[in-house]
Design a protein around this motif. Sequence first.
Motif, short mmCIF file in Angstrom:
data_model
loop_
_atom_site.label_atom_id
_atom_site.label_comp_id
_atom_site.label_asym_id
_atom_site.label_seq_id
_atom_site.Cartn_x
_atom_site.Cartn_y
_atom_site.Cartn_z
N PRO A 1 0.82 -1.21 0.00
CA PRO A 1 0.00 0.00 0.00
C PRO A 1 0.85 1.27 0.00
N ALA A 2 0.55 2.18 -0.92
CA ALA A 2 1.18 3.50 -0.95
C ALA A 2 2.70 3.40 -0.80
N TYR A 3 3.33 2.57 -1.62
CA TYR A 3 4.77 2.34 -1.50
C TYR A 3 5.48 3.43 -2.30
N GLU A 4 5.54 4.61 -1.71
CA GLU A 4 5.92 5.82 -2.45
C GLU A 4 7.37 5.82 -2.90
N MET A 5 8.30 5.45 -2.02
CA MET A 5 9.72 5.50 -2.35
C MET A 5 10.22 4.10 -2.69
N LEU A 6 10.86 3.99 -3.83
CA LEU A 6 11.39 2.69 -4.24
C LEU A 6 12.57 2.90 -5.18
N ASP A 7 13.16 1.81 -5.62
CA ASP A 7 14.19 1.86 -6.64
C ASP A 7 13.84 0.83 -7.71
N LYS A 8 14.57 0.84 -8.78
CA LYS A 8 14.24 -0.04 -9.89
C LYS A 8 14.53 -1.49 -9.58
N ASP A 9 15.41 -1.75 -8.63
CA ASP A 9 15.65 -3.13 -8.21
C ASP A 9 14.40 -3.72 -7.57
N LEU A 10 13.69 -2.92 -6.75
CA LEU A 10 12.46 -3.42 -6.13
C LEU A 10 11.40 -3.68 -7.20
N VAL A 11 11.28 -2.79 -8.16
CA VAL A 11 10.32 -3.01 -9.25
C VAL A 11 10.65 -4.29 -9.99
N SER A 12 11.93 -4.56 -10.19
CA SER A 12 12.35 -5.79 -10.85
C SER A 12 11.97 -7.00 -10.01
N ARG A 13 12.16 -6.93 -8.70
CA ARG A 13 11.76 -8.04 -7.81
C ARG A 13 10.26 -8.27 -7.87
N TRP A 14 9.49 -7.18 -7.85
CA TRP A 14 8.04 -7.31 -7.95
C TRP A 14 7.66 -8.01 -9.26
N THR A 15 8.31 -7.59 -10.34
CA THR A 15 7.99 -8.16 -11.66
C THR A 15 8.27 -9.65 -11.69
N LYS A 16 9.42 -10.05 -11.16
CA LYS A 16 9.77 -11.47 -11.12
C LYS A 16 8.80 -12.25 -10.24
N TYR A 17 8.39 -11.65 -9.14
CA TYR A 17 7.42 -12.28 -8.24
C TYR A 17 6.12 -12.56 -8.99
N VAL A 18 5.63 -11.57 -9.73
CA VAL A 18 4.38 -11.73 -10.47
C VAL A 18 4.55 -12.74 -11.60
N GLU A 19 5.60 -12.62 -12.36
CA GLU A 19 5.80 -13.52 -13.50
C GLU A 19 5.88 -14.98 -13.05
N ALA A 20 6.35 -15.20 -11.83
CA ALA A 20 6.47 -16.57 -11.30
C ALA A 20 5.17 -17.08 -10.70
N GLY A 21 4.14 -16.24 -10.68
CA GLY A 21 2.85 -16.69 -10.18
C GLY A 21 2.30 -15.91 -9.02
N GLY A 22 3.00 -14.90 -8.54
CA GLY A 22 2.51 -14.08 -7.45
C GLY A 22 1.46 -13.09 -7.91
N ASN A 23 0.63 -12.65 -6.97
CA ASN A 23 -0.43 -11.68 -7.28
C ASN A 23 -0.21 -10.43 -6.44
N LEU A 24 0.15 -9.35 -7.11
CA LEU A 24 0.59 -8.12 -6.46
C LEU A 24 -0.50 -7.07 -6.53
N VAL A 25 -0.76 -6.43 -5.39
CA VAL A 25 -1.68 -5.30 -5.34
C VAL A 25 -0.89 -4.07 -4.94
N LEU A 26 -0.86 -3.08 -5.82
CA LEU A 26 -0.23 -1.80 -5.53
C LEU A 26 -1.32 -0.74 -5.43
N THR A 27 -1.04 0.30 -4.66
CA THR A 27 -2.08 1.32 -4.46
C THR A 27 -1.53 2.72 -4.69
N SER A 28 -2.41 3.68 -4.62
CA SER A 28 -2.09 5.07 -4.94
C SER A 28 -0.83 5.54 -4.22
#
Length: 695
Positions: free
Chosen positions: A496-523
Motif C-alpha cells: 500500500p502507498a509504496y511511495e519510495m522505491l528503486d528499480k531493483d524493487l520493481v524488478s523483484r516485484w515483476t519477477k514475483y508476479v511472473e512466477a505466479g505471485g499476485n501483487l496489489v499496488l495502491t495510490s
Amino acid sequence: MKIRSIVVILLLCLGVTNIQASERNPRAFFNKKDLTLTGVYYYPEHWEESQWERDLKQISDLGFDFVHFAEFAWAQLEPSEGVYDFAWLDRAVAIAAKNNLKVIMCTSTATPPAWLVRKHPDVLITHENGTKMDHGARQHPSPSNNFYREYSLKMIDKLAGHYGKDKRIIGWQLDNEPRPVYDYGNDAQQRFRDWLNKRYQTIGALNKAWGTAFWSQVYSDFSEINIPKVSQMFMNTHQILDFNRFATEEMSSFLDSQVLAIRKNSNPEQWITTNYIPEYSDGHLRKSDELDFHSYTRYMVFGENFGVGRKGYRLGHVERISKANDFFRPIDGVYGVMELQPGQVNWGKINPQPLPGAVRLWLWHVFAGGSDFVCTYRYRQPIYGTELYHYGIVGPDGKTPTPGGLEYSQFTKDIKALRKEYDAKAKNPETYEKRRTAILYNHENTWEMEKNRQTTEWNTESHVDKYYYALKNFGAPVDFIDERENFAKYNVMIAPAYEMLDKDLVSRWTKYVEAGGNLVLTSRTGHKTRNGQLWEAPFGEPIYNLIGAKIDFYDLLLPHTPDNVSFGGNKYQWTSWGEILIPDSSTETWAIYEGDFYEGSPAIVYRKLGKGSVTYVGVDSKEGKMEKAVLEKLYGILNIPILNLPEGLHIEYRDGFGIAVNYADKTLQLPVSGRAKFIIGNKSIDTAGVSVWKE
C-alpha cells in the motif's frame, strides 16, 4: 531441523556462548507444548521487603509463570558511581524461584540515577528550542550522548555478569518502550554529521541527495550541517528524512550494543528482547537485528472512541491487537507481549473501566496471533508516583485481586487445560492458510508521505488499514513483511502507498508476479526515489511496465465535495488521493471516476503478467469499502475462499486450534463446521466472549 538450529546446538556443546543473533534460533527458547507463558511486572524496590514473600507467593498461586524485575531500578542497582548493590535483587530472585517463578531481568537505561544526571547533565535530551529534559521522569536520557552510551554499557556489563549464568533468569528486556529520540545536543549533532559522512562519503553526494541547489542550501563541508529544525516552516524534507533515519539507527544501535554486552556474559538459553510500542512508523522496530526476537506493549482502553457500538471503547478496536500480532510475529517467527493492560489506566484523556471480560478477551486475542508469552504491567497498583490510578493484578492493599487480575488467573487455568489438547502434528485448516497474505511495509514511506501529505484528507496508516481490515474480515492470516523477506512465500502481496522505491524493487516485484505471485499496488506507489525525490521522468514511470498503465495526473478533493468511483456496479466516495490512469490495451479497467472533468477515466486497473497478476488501485476511498470490494474480486479470480465476518468478530488459527473473540455489542454465531470440538465456549459467542476449538 533447520541447519541454523543444528549449528547452534553444536556451538553450545562446544561451550561457545557468544552466538550472534543471526546464528540463534528464537524458536528454541520456548517449548511448543507450553503454548504460551504468562507473567507480570513486579517492583520489589517499591515495597517493604517483608511483603515480597506474600506477593510472589500470590503471583504463583494466581497461575503466573514468570515475573519481570528491575526495569527502572538503576538507582537501587548502582546507588553511587561504580558502587553496585545486587543483594536486594538476589533476595527477590530467590523468593521468586522458591515460588516456581522464572524471572525476566531488565536493563534500566530509561531511568538513570540522579547522581549520574547531575554529574553529567549532557546525558539529558536537548529539545529543538535548546531546553533540556530533567531528572524526575523516565526516558529523559539520550542514546546519542557518547558518555551515556558508554556508561550504560558498564552498568549492563555488571548486571549481566551477575545474572547472565543464572538459570532462574529466562530472558532480558532492554530499556522500556524504546523509540527514536530527537536530541539536539552537541554529541547528537556531531554523530549526525558523522552518520551523514559515512552514508554519502562526499559532500557533493549529499548535496545531490538533498537537492540543496534549491533555495541556495548548498553545503561545502559536513561541519556546516545542523540537525534540521523540524518546526521551521519549509525545512528541507530530504534532510528531515535522513534525520529520521539517523534517530532510528541511534536507538537501534543503542539496543544492539546492550544485547552484545549481555550476550558475552550470559547463557545462550537466556533470550533478549525489548517492549516496543506498535507505532508503525518507528523504523527501529525492524532494525534492531541483534535482538533474539521482538515484543510489544499494547493498551486497549484509554478513553478513545474505538470499538463497536455506543460503549465500544470499553473493549477497544477489534484489530488493534491483531495488527500488532501480525506486524511483530513475522520479524523473527517468535514474539511476546510484554505489557498488556490489566484494567483501568491513568494516562489517557479519559480513563474508563474496561468491560467485564475484556482483559480475558485481549489475552486470547494475543494468543490467537501465535505469541509465546504475555505479560502484564503490573502486579500491585502503586500507592505513590505518577501512575497512582493505574490498575494492577491486585489493588493498592497489595492483596485483593482486581477484576482484571481474576481474568488473568482464569486465562492461566484455560491455557493449562488447553495444553492437554495440544497435538504437535495438528495443522491449521488448508482454507485458512490459502488466504495468507503479505503486506509489504516500509516505515520510511510513512515518514515521507506524512511530511508531504498534499491534503489534510490523507492518512498513511488509515490507508494501510483499509486493506488490512478487509483481510481480517475475510478471516485471512496476514504477515507484515519488509523487503528482506522472500516474496515467493505468498500467493498475494499488497504494497500500500509504496511511495519510495528503486528499480531493483520493481524488478523483484515483476519477477514475483511472473512466477505466479499476485501483487496489489495502491495510490502514491513509485512516485519517488529512495531519497524522496521525484523521478526525472513522467510521473511514477518506474512502475508503468509492471502495472500496464501510465499515471496521467493525480487529484485531491476538498472535504465537502467528495466524488465517486464506480466499481462493480457500486459507487464509493473519495477525497484524499486519486490518480487518473491510462491503461495499456491489454490491461483491464476495473473502476472509473465520476463527477469531474476526468469522468470516465480509469481509477483501478488489472492485468495478468506471466503466471501472476498485478492490480493497481489508484484511488483512496473514504470508508475502505471499495478496497474490500477490490480484494473480494481478486480473491474470487484466484479461487481463494474467504469469510465475511460480522463487525467485531475476529477468528485465527494456531497450533491446530481455532480461536474466536467477539468485540461486537451483540451475540454472534461462529462460521465453523459441525466437526468443531469446542474446548472453551461454543458456537454462540457473547460480547467479550472467547471460543476455542479443534476441527
